[in-house]
Scaffold this motif. Structure first.
Motif, short mmCIF file in Angstrom:
data_model
loop_
_atom_site.label_atom_id
_atom_site.label_comp_id
_atom_site.label_asym_id
_atom_site.label_seq_id
_atom_site.Cartn_x
_atom_site.Cartn_y
_atom_site.Cartn_z
N ALA B 243 44.93 67.33 6.52
CA ALA B 243 43.78 68.15 6.15
C ALA B 243 44.02 68.92 4.85
O ALA B 243 43.07 69.33 4.20
CB ALA B 243 43.45 69.12 7.28
N ASN B 244 45.28 69.15 4.51
CA ASN B 244 45.62 69.90 3.31
C ASN B 244 46.62 69.06 2.50
O ASN B 244 47.18 68.11 3.03
CB ASN B 244 46.22 71.27 3.68
N PRO B 419 34.22 70.64 0.75
CA PRO B 419 34.96 70.50 2.02
C PRO B 419 34.32 71.30 3.15
O PRO B 419 33.79 72.39 2.94
CB PRO B 419 36.35 71.04 1.68
N GLY B 420 34.44 70.79 4.37
CA GLY B 420 33.85 71.45 5.54
C GLY B 420 34.78 72.48 6.16
O GLY B 420 35.10 72.40 7.34
N VAL B 421 35.19 73.45 5.38
CA VAL B 421 36.04 74.51 5.92
C VAL B 421 35.17 75.53 6.65
O VAL B 421 33.96 75.58 6.46
CB VAL B 421 36.86 75.20 4.80
N TYR B 450 36.83 68.16 -9.49
CA TYR B 450 36.93 66.87 -10.16
C TYR B 450 35.55 66.28 -10.41
O TYR B 450 34.55 66.68 -9.81
CB TYR B 450 37.77 65.90 -9.33
N ALA B 527 38.71 70.63 -3.96
CA ALA B 527 39.65 70.70 -2.83
C ALA B 527 40.17 69.33 -2.46
O ALA B 527 40.41 69.05 -1.28
CB ALA B 527 39.02 71.40 -1.62
N VAL B 529 42.84 66.54 -1.72
CA VAL B 529 44.24 66.63 -1.28
C VAL B 529 45.16 65.78 -2.16
O VAL B 529 46.37 65.80 -1.98
CB VAL B 529 44.41 66.20 0.21
N ASN B 530 44.58 65.06 -3.13
CA ASN B 530 45.40 64.21 -3.99
C ASN B 530 46.10 65.00 -5.08
O ASN B 530 45.49 65.84 -5.73
CB ASN B 530 44.53 63.12 -4.64
N THR B 533 44.90 66.03 -9.27
CA THR B 533 43.46 66.16 -9.44
C THR B 533 43.18 67.12 -10.60
O THR B 533 43.81 68.16 -10.71
CB THR B 533 42.81 66.71 -8.15
#
Lengths: 138, 565
Positions: B243-244, B419-421, B450, B527, B529-530, B533
């Motif tokens: 997720a992170n 992101p769905g935080v 990005y 956000a 995770v790559n 970015t």
């Protein structure tokens, strides 16, 4: 190595293209199990398979198998192009009949373990391991 | 064991006593006169052990508004079960009167009007008052922090979590577990954890290379309180590297590892534990399943999914406590432990009404000192909103609608992904938007916005993948969080369909044309995770957008059609 954004996206695309659907079990899997058991009936208790529910990295997924009294344990990744992972053999003097390794999974699929017990019977278990792109934890 | 009815009489008394004034017309003063600090905190001490639970503070040191979700769908065995009841259904379930303090604190519906009446919630100086009050009655109460503490604000970002560390050190917890903390990077986490004056726990935090328990974190800790030997076992967020961004903490591996949880429970029981407490960041549905599979847990303190429940959920012999987020609630659990067994409990979910609970002066002074170097930046008004801004909801929230609009316009994209935080406080219509407000909903260590190209096929894969992380019927395959938010794109989702088949009818909203799997679209998001970015930080993108608008006005978001809920 410094990846450019284009490279990064290329990588991400490559990884994700594999995850559209849970991978279907390769047709040869049941044949391989039948070959291992000689067509004998298989019970569902006697072998434990430990694997993550969701892989942190599909390229190296830690798994372990444990079957007290087993002489051999067959491990298959049912959705991989080549499902055979390993067959662990234990001699009569082996103190414990467990083994752990890391495997590569092409996508979300079942990992299967079949143990041949010393009394000649067989036991089977399976666990679904999800391979995901992740990214949005709360 | 106390019956549900007994329990309700205890913890619902407050709700029943102060409700009944109807909707939306509460003057702040009236609300305050009806509600006192004593009312919120009063709980006759019970048994011989007290636990205090707070979780998912997300660096919210000052009082805030926080709107609870109106859409929070449960799937599989959790369909229609708490915490997947919202609004009026939730109030009906718990016998909460419309317009009451509990309505405002715990459920959605009439939020803006009630917020004007009851005021802000949270504030760690108010939390400090509550903790001190409980400790004055029960000096050796255990204070347990469920994690997501060192993340989520301007000052937390600028100090790499130090402001929150200092505040919590003053509050003196006994133990903590983790999630977003790891996005500070493993070096910074090590630096902080090595200096913590309390236990850093996580039985599922492993060394990634050797697949062995990580040395920096203990699986559990024993405490002697009230003559009772208590074991607290930590359970960090299981899906951190998924997720992170895993490249920020490559040394660590996580996972649910419920077999090891069972081993730890057995080990502490064998070591003489009379009470076994699990301090978890699993998320509520995962905790429920873990409580079914692992035997011997007395109290499971649940975090991650930000649910606030006014009474524990019982699974077998285990009680599960959910204490909300953003400093909005503190749970107090009193337990009677005799002869190595939990004989009974009393529980109170204390809503932190910041106009009712007096701030603790020592904590106020510390928080203000932490904020002082950044005061000008924090308070700078960058625009106003004519729409109440909130985040929670499975598919969208107005904050994310605004962020997606910013990505579309500022990054000149056809489609936006956000992101769905579940963290991030709310603002009321008419409020100024300060830089602090904006950072409260965007602050993170990988904020790059990005801009890229994605094919229609790839977009579908993204939506399906995230959907399965929320709507997989087996909680162990869920990561918590909500659906990725989209801008410029509409779709239909059947939450009951199997993986890979939930999303359909994807359409480019601007033209109304169907998304073509083979065609490429320009997509802006944040956000990722790559690693590597690139792009401006999201808060700069959104600030530019708000400044160009002056006043924010958002229409109803109808871009997602949900079926099967």
């Amino acid at each position: 190595m410094r990846l450019t954004r284009r490279d990064t996206f290329g990588l991400a695309l490559g990884a994700m293209a594999l995850t559209v659907l849970p991978f279907r079990a390769n047709a040869s899997v049941e044949d391989m199990i039948a070959e291992f058991t000689g067509g004998a009936d298989i019970g569902d208790s006697g072998v434990d398979l430990t694997a993550p529910e969701i892989a942190e990295n599909g390229n190296t997924v830690p798994i372990s198998v444990d079957a007290p009294g087993a002489s051999e344990i067959l491990v298959l990744a049912a959705g991989n192009p080549t499902p055979a992972v390993a067959t662990f053999a234990f001699g009569p003097l082996a103190g414990s009949r467990m083994a752990s390794t890391r495997i590569r999974l092409a996508g979300t699929q079942e990992v299967i373990a079949v143990a041949k017990l010393e009394d000649g019977s067989f036991a089977r278990t399976a666990k679904t391991v999800k391979v995901t792109i992740g990214g949005c934890g709360g | 064991m106390i019956s549900r009815r007994d329990f309700l009489q205890v913890s619902m008394a407050a709700a029943a006593a102060y409700g009944g004034s109807g909707f939306g017309n509460w003057a702040r003063l009236a609300a305050q006169q009806r509600l006192t600090q004593d009312d919120l905190l009063a709980m006759p001490a019970f048994g011989n052990v007290s636990l205090i639970h707070i979780t998912d503070i997300h660096a919210q040191l000052k009082p805030i508004y926080f709107r609870e979700p109106s859409v929070n769908i449960g799937v599989g065995g959790n369909r229609g079960e708490v915490p997947h009841l919202t609004g009026a259904e939730f109030r009906k379930m718990y016998g909460i009167e419309d317009g009451s303090p509990s309505h405002y604190a715990l459920s959605s519906g009439d939020f803006t009007a009630l917020a004007r009446g009851y005021g802000r919630v949270g504030g760690m100086d108010r939390v400090a008052t509550v903790v001190k009050q409980i400790r004055s009655e029960r000096p050796d109460a255990l204070l347990l922090d469920g994690g997501d503490t060192w993340h989520g604000s301007y000052t937390c970002y600028q100090t790499a979590g130090q402001d929150c560390v200092n505040v919590m050190n003053l509050l003196k917890p006994d133990a903590m577990t983790f999630h977003w903390e790891f996005t500070l990077g493993s070096e910074r986490v090590r630096e902080i954890v090595e200096g913590l004056p309390f236990a850093a726990l996580g039985q599922n935090i492993f060394d990634a290379e050797w697949d062995e328990p990580a040395e920096l974190f203990q699986p559990y800790k024993f405490f002697e309180r009230g003559g009772v030997k208590i074991a607290v076992i930590g359970q960090a967020f299981p899906y951190m590297p998924i997720a992170n961004p895993s490249w920020m903490f490559p040394e660590y591996s996580f996972g649910i590892r419920d077999e090891r949880m069972q081993e730890m429970v057995d080990e502490v029981r064998a070591g003489g534990a009379e009470l076994v407490v699990v301090l978890s960041h699993n998320g509520f549905d995962v905790d429920k399943k873990m409580a079914e599979k692992v035997t011997g847990i007395d109290v499971l303190l649940s975090g991650h999914t930000h649910d606030a429940l006014p009474e524990p959920v019982l699974v077998g012999e285990t009680i599960i406590i959910a204490s909300g987020s953003n400093g909005k609630f503190v749970s107090r659990v009193d337990l009677d432990v005799q002869g190595g067994r939990m004989m009974g409990f009393r529980h109170k979910l204390i809503p932190i009404f910041s106009d009712v609970i007096a701030p603790d002066p020592e904590m106020t002074a510390l928080i203000d000192a932490e904020r002082a170097p950044y005061a000008d930046k924090l308070s700078e008004v960058i625009g106003h909103t004519d729409t109440t801004l909130y985040r929670r909801g499975n598919f969208n929230g107005t904050w994310d609608d605004l962020i997606c609009d910013a990505l579309l316009t500022q990054r000149d994209a056809q489609i936006a992904l956000s992101p769905g935080v579940r963290w991030g406080p709310s603002l009321l219509e008419g409020d100024p938007i300060t830089r602090e407000d904006l950072w409260n909903v965007t602050s993170m260590s990988y904020p790059e916005a990005y801009r890229s190209e994605m094919t229609g096929e790839f977009l579908k894969i993204v939506l399906e993948d995230v959907a399965d992380n929320i709507f997989n019927p087996d909680p162990y395959y869920q990561q918590g969080g909500d659906m990725v938010r989209v801008g410029g794109l509409g779709y239909r989702i059947d939450v009951t369909a199997p993986a890979g088949q939930r999303v359909s009818d994807m359409v480019l909203l601007k033209t109304g044309e169907a998304i073509d799997p083979a065609k490429s679209y320009t997509v802006a998001g944040w956000a990722s995770v790559n690693e590597g970015t690139e792009g401006p930080p999201i808060w700069d993108v959104v600030e530019s957008h708000i400044r160009s608008l002056g006043r924010v006005q958002l229409g109803e978001n109808t871009s997602v059609e949900v079926v099967g809920a």
